[in-house]
Design a protein around this motif. Structure first.
Motif, PDB file in Angstrom:
ATOM      1  N   UNK A   1       3.557  -3.247   2.441  1.00 43.45           N
ATOM      2  CA  UNK A   1       3.025  -3.880   3.830  1.00 43.45           C
ATOM      3  C   UNK A   1       1.810  -5.324   3.329  1.00 43.45           C
ATOM      4  N   UNK A   2       1.596  -5.156   1.812  1.00 45.28           N
ATOM      5  CA  UNK A   2       0.324  -6.346   2.084  1.00 45.28           C
ATOM      6  C   UNK A   2       1.111  -7.322   1.636  1.00 45.28           C
ATOM      7  N   UNK A   3       2.426  -6.907   1.503  1.00 48.05           N
ATOM      8  CA  UNK A   3       3.299  -8.237   1.149  1.00 48.05           C
ATOM      9  C   UNK A   3       3.806  -9.228   2.239  1.00 48.05           C
ATOM     10  N   UNK A   4       3.727  -8.399   3.662  1.00 44.42           N
ATOM     11  CA  UNK A   4       4.407  -9.212   4.104  1.00 44.42           C
ATOM     12  C   UNK A   4       4.043 -10.137   4.832  1.00 44.42           C
ATOM     13  N   UNK A   5       4.789 -10.696   5.605  1.00 48.12           N
ATOM     14  CA  UNK A   5       3.959 -11.744   6.549  1.00 48.12           C
ATOM     15  C   UNK A   5       2.859 -11.519   7.166  1.00 48.12           C
ATOM     16  N   UNK A   6       3.611 -10.566   8.683  1.00 47.64           N
ATOM     17  CA  UNK A   6       1.454  -9.979   8.550  1.00 47.64           C
ATOM     18  C   UNK A   6       1.455  -8.712   8.542  1.00 47.64           C
ATOM     19  N   UNK A   7       1.002  -8.516   7.404  1.00 46.16           N
ATOM     20  CA  UNK A   7       0.238  -7.867   6.694  1.00 46.16           C
ATOM     21  C   UNK A   7       0.658  -5.909   7.674  1.00 46.16           C
ATOM     22  N   UNK A   8       1.429  -5.290   7.246  1.00 43.49           N
ATOM     23  CA  UNK A   8       1.561  -3.651   8.157  1.00 43.49           C
ATOM     24  C   UNK A   8       0.090  -3.214   8.007  1.00 43.49           C
ATOM     25  N   UNK A   9      -0.771  -3.212   8.540  1.00 46.81           N
ATOM     26  CA  UNK A   9      -2.258  -2.334   7.862  1.00 46.81           C
ATOM     27  C   UNK A   9      -2.142  -1.121   8.329  1.00 46.81           C
ATOM     28  N   UNK A  10      -1.317  -0.204   9.407  1.00 48.26           N
ATOM     29  CA  UNK A  10      -1.228   0.720   9.630  1.00 48.26           C
ATOM     30  C   UNK A  10      -0.174   1.667   8.522  1.00 48.26           C
ATOM     31  N   UNK A  11       0.861   1.062   8.204  1.00 48.86           N
ATOM     32  CA  UNK A  11       1.698   1.612   6.755  1.00 48.86           C
ATOM     33  C   UNK A  11       0.126   2.261   6.052  1.00 48.86           C
ATOM     34  N   UNK A  12      -0.899   0.732   5.096  1.00 52.61           N
ATOM     35  CA  UNK A  12      -1.421   0.536   4.755  1.00 52.61           C
ATOM     36  C   UNK A  12      -2.629   1.964   4.241  1.00 52.61           C
ATOM     37  N   UNK A  13      -3.097   1.900   6.055  1.00 56.54           N
ATOM     38  CA  UNK A  13      -3.886   2.892   6.331  1.00 56.54           C
ATOM     39  C   UNK A  13      -3.828   4.216   6.341  1.00 56.54           C
ATOM     40  N   UNK A  14      -1.980   4.918   6.582  1.00 56.93           N
ATOM     41  CA  UNK A  14      -1.823   5.908   6.421  1.00 56.93           C
ATOM     42  C   UNK A  14      -0.766   6.311   4.879  1.00 56.93           C
ATOM     43  N   UNK A  15      -0.908   5.258   4.087  1.00 54.97           N
ATOM     44  CA  UNK A  15      -0.054   5.447   2.798  1.00 54.97           C
ATOM     45  C   UNK A  15      -1.524   5.270   1.640  1.00 54.97           C
ATOM     46  N   UNK A  16      -2.442   4.776   2.687  1.00 50.84           N
ATOM     47  CA  UNK A  16      -3.989   5.942   1.853  1.00 50.84           C
ATOM     48  C   UNK A  16      -4.654   6.917   2.321  1.00 50.84           C
ATOM     49  N   UNK A  17      -4.212   7.304   2.852  1.00 49.92           N
ATOM     50  CA  UNK A  17      -4.669   8.208   3.920  1.00 49.92           C
ATOM     51  C   UNK A  17      -3.905   9.190   3.018  1.00 49.92           C
ATOM     52  N   UNK A  18      -3.075   9.191   2.633  1.00 45.21           N
ATOM     53  CA  UNK A  18      -1.899  10.127   2.080  1.00 45.21           C
ATOM     54  C   UNK A  18      -1.698  10.192   1.038  1.00 45.21           C
ATOM     55  N   UNK A  19      -2.414   9.259   0.231  1.00 48.97           N
ATOM     56  CA  UNK A  19      -2.831   9.303  -1.759  1.00 48.97           C
ATOM     57  C   UNK A  19      -4.097  10.164  -1.133  1.00 48.97           C
ATOM     58  N   UNK A  20      -4.870  10.312  -0.415  1.00 47.85           N
ATOM     59  CA  UNK A  20      -6.066  11.036   0.092  1.00 47.85           C
ATOM     60  C   UNK A  20      -6.076  12.845  -0.356  1.00 47.85           C
ATOM     61  N   UNK A  21      -5.469  12.523   1.250  1.00 48.74           N
ATOM     62  CA  UNK A  21      -4.358  14.170   1.126  1.00 48.74           C
ATOM     63  C   UNK A  21      -3.676  14.893  -0.269  1.00 48.74           C
ATOM     64  N   UNK A  22      -3.232  14.207  -0.538  1.00 50.36           N
ATOM     65  CA  UNK A  22      -2.723  14.669  -2.450  1.00 50.36           C
ATOM     66  C   UNK A  22      -3.342  14.733  -3.157  1.00 50.36           C
TER      67      UNK A  22
END
Length: 244
Positions: A50-71
């Motif tokens: 998500x961070x490599x995209x031309x316009x970074x998708x911060x929603x995906x990054x935040x969701x992935x970080x939240x999921x990692x924290x939950x795990x």
């Protein structure tokens, strides 16, 4: 946006599936533990992509970080059975699998810092992946696994020879520390590194970092290409040592 999100999901799912297969069939890890780690690695991969995209998708990054924290929070309550044991010449490092999401959160933080300072997040991810694969090459004993790992490192090493770079401001590298833990007795998956030459094991990550130059601090392209060629030579030597 939908097409880009679809590619991110497809890539992270592919990474998760490959990780799951490698853990189950390569390391003989219990399925629940392998699925837990694969889901963790796939989430981190989604954040990186998500961070490599031309316009970074911060929603995906935040969701992935939240999921990692939950795990990470839920890990101790899932009845996970495995513990990774790294045995060196003078030390033994034990890592329960429920600590892996915390490590992946550290990687996501590194990617975030890299993006903030103008680094090439894609190359930073390749460097992390290539370094991990090159180190695991010394830990596995199965010839097939060694050949697969060496080929993957070789593909990553060839990236600087195939892809042109865009100039960018000089940046810096962030490092996330990992704390030691004292786990309860579990099924051990041991990586015996006691007979490994540490200089040789750490040489590949250094060469890969120079070749990929994710923070664009090396302006001499010849130096990068030379390190890439040296890495390919080392991979060739590893392949020979694995099959002969």
């Amino acid at each position: 946006m939908g097409n880009t999100l679809g590619k991110t999901i497809a890539f992270s799912a592919s990474v998760a599936v490959l990780t799951l297969l490698g853990l189950v069939y390569g390391l003989k890890m219990p399925t629940i533990d392998a699925f837990y780690i694969a889901f963790t690695v796939g989430s981190a991969a989604a954040a990186a992509v998500a961070l490599t995209q031309r316009e970074a998708n911060y929603g995906v990054v935040a969701s992935a970080a939240a999921l990692l924290l939950l795990l990470a929070i839920a890990g101790p309550y899932l009845g996970l059975q495995s513990i990774l044991v790294f045995k060196g010449q003078t030390y033994t490092f034990e890592l329960p699998v429920e600590y892996i999401p915390w490590i992946m959160l550290g990687f996501v933080a590194i990617f975030g810092v890299g993006y903030a300072v103008g680094a090439d997040v894609g190359r930073l991810g390749l460097w992390v992946l290539g370094s991990m694969l090159s180190i695991f090459w010394f830990a596995v004993t199965d010839v097939t696994s060694q050949v697969i790992l060496a080929c993957l490192v070789g593909i990553i090493s060839a990236v600087p020879l195939l892809k042109a770079e865009r100039p960018s401001p000089t940046s810096f590298l962030a490092v996330a520390p990992v704390a030691m833990v004292n786990p309860a007795a579990r099924t051990e998956i041991t990586f015996d590194l006691s007979q490994v030459n540490y200089f040789g094991m750490l040489l590949a990550p250094v060469l890969l970092f120079v070749a990929l130059d994710p923070f664009r601090v090396i302006e001499n392209r010849t130096v990068k290409e030379l390190c890439s060629v040296v890495m390919l030579f080392l991979v060739f030597i590893q392949l020979l040592s694995a099959v002969i």
